[in-house]
Design a protein around this motif. Structure first.
Motif, PDB file in Angstrom:
ATOM      1  N   ARG A   3       3.545   2.762   4.671  1.00 59.95           N
ATOM      2  CA  ARG A   3       4.763   2.637   3.888  1.00 59.95           C
ATOM      3  C   ARG A   3       4.986   3.947   3.142  1.00 59.95           C
ATOM      4  NH1 ARG A   3       3.845  -0.386  -1.775  1.00 59.95           N
ATOM      5  NH2 ARG A   3       5.241   1.306  -2.325  1.00 59.95           N
ATOM      6  N   LEU A  41       5.077   6.800   0.459  1.00 58.97           N
ATOM      7  CA  LEU A  41       4.139   7.071  -0.623  1.00 58.97           C
ATOM      8  C   LEU A  41       4.675   8.218  -1.468  1.00 58.97           C
ATOM      9  CD1 LEU A  41       1.421   6.891  -2.111  1.00 58.97           C
ATOM     10  CD2 LEU A  41       0.444   8.350  -0.321  1.00 58.97           C
ATOM     11  N   TRP A  47      -5.485   3.520  -3.323  1.00 56.85           N
ATOM     12  CA  TRP A  47      -4.138   2.979  -3.480  1.00 56.85           C
ATOM     13  C   TRP A  47      -3.742   2.193  -2.230  1.00 56.85           C
ATOM     14  CZ3 TRP A  47       0.079   3.972  -0.353  1.00 56.85           C
ATOM     15  CH2 TRP A  47       1.298   3.418  -0.785  1.00 56.85           C
ATOM     16  N   GLN A  48      -4.042   2.781  -1.073  1.00 59.30           N
ATOM     17  CA  GLN A  48      -3.646   2.133   0.174  1.00 59.30           C
ATOM     18  C   GLN A  48      -4.369   0.788   0.344  1.00 59.30           C
ATOM     19  OE1 GLN A  48      -4.774   3.870   3.959  1.00 59.30           O
ATOM     20  NE2 GLN A  48      -2.703   3.556   4.733  1.00 59.30           N
ATOM     21  N   ASP A  98       3.833   6.163  -6.950  1.00 58.87           N
ATOM     22  CA  ASP A  98       2.737   5.303  -6.521  1.00 58.87           C
ATOM     23  C   ASP A  98       1.395   5.841  -6.992  1.00 58.87           C
ATOM     24  OD1 ASP A  98       4.326   3.467  -4.788  1.00 58.87           O
ATOM     25  OD2 ASP A  98       4.707   5.316  -3.684  1.00 58.87           O
ATOM     26  N   MET A 137      -5.146  -1.255  -1.858  1.00 60.54           N
ATOM     27  CA  MET A 137      -4.558  -2.267  -2.757  1.00 60.54           C
ATOM     28  C   MET A 137      -3.117  -2.592  -2.390  1.00 60.54           C
ATOM     29  SD  MET A 137      -6.091  -1.245  -6.510  1.00 60.54           S
ATOM     30  CE  MET A 137      -5.399   0.401  -6.493  1.00 60.54           C
ATOM     31  N   HIS A 138      -2.567  -1.856  -1.393  1.00 61.86           N
ATOM     32  CA  HIS A 138      -1.168  -2.094  -1.007  1.00 61.86           C
ATOM     33  C   HIS A 138      -1.079  -2.294   0.492  1.00 61.86           C
ATOM     34  CE1 HIS A 138      -0.947  -0.056  -4.933  1.00 61.86           C
ATOM     35  NE2 HIS A 138       0.178  -0.726  -5.120  1.00 61.86           N
TER      36      HIS A 138
END
Length: 218
Positions: A8, A10, A214-215, A133, A217-218
């Protein structure tokens, strides 16, 4: 270092004082993640240069604002935006509120492109893109940054004094941190990376770890 395949858009905001290494990190991250990169430090320099080339009065706020509103990413590809002259021109046009408003809009438009982006500056995570983000604040001691700047100028054949550069670094830090509008500071949710004893590869590895987390968690 593991690769990251983004599923997605970022948006990464990188802030910090001069000579801390944020530009080097931003370019490396953008390359590793295949994201558009914007060096926001070139924006005001570009406006100043475009006005000088057009023969416009740098103190003309209306003319400067018109130039800023027409700025395109291609204008930032000029090879003459890094020198002292461009910096002096930038300081002349940066005082115009209309220019700042236009450039804030430019940065936000760039940041919210379809793929996301990497932006580095001094108020990206706090003012320009508080919705980023990933927010990184890249810093280093004033002494280390002054040494880096001194070595850079010496490599270019310029005769400079380390103590004078250190005084300039400290004065700029005080000026940037004390600005009434958008003072230099890390966003509340930024990850701080101190590069004082780290090389570019180590800094990139730390930043990539943040992106990978981060990735997950998303």
């Amino acid at each position: 270092m593991s690769e990251v395949s983004l599923k997605r858009p970022l948006l990464i905001a990188i802030d910090g004082p001069a000579a801390a290494g944020k530009g080097t990190l931003a370019q490396s991250l953008a390359g590793r993640l295949d994201l558009p990169y914007l060096d926001t430090g070139l924006l005001y320099r570009s406006i100043g240069k475009l006005m000088r080339i057009a023969g416009l009065d740098l103190d003309d706020a209306q003319a400067a604002t018109i130039i800023a509103e027409k700025l395109t990413p291609d204008d930032l590809q000029r090879t003459d935006l890094r020198g002292r002259e461009a910096g002096e021109l930038a300081s002349r046009v940066a005082v115009h509120p209309g220019v700042r408003a236009a450039l804030i809009a430019f940065q936000r438009d760039f940041a919210h492109g379809p793929r996301g982006a990497v932006l580095d500056g001094r108020d990206i995570g706090t003012v320009i893109c508080p919705d980023a983000d990933v927010k990184l604040y890249v810093t280093a001691s004033a002494e280390v940054r002054a040494r880096r700047r001194t070595d850079e100028l010496l490599a270019k054949g310029r005769l400079v004094d380390y103590e004078a550069i250190l005084a300039e670094v400290k004065a700029r830090d005080a000026r940037d941190s004390g600005r009434a509008e958008a003072p230099l500071r890390p966003a509340a949710d930024a990850i701080v990376i101190d590069t004082s004893v780290l090389g570019p590869a180590e800094v990139l590895a730390m930043a990539m770890s943040v992106v990978e987390n981060w990735q997950k968690m998303h």
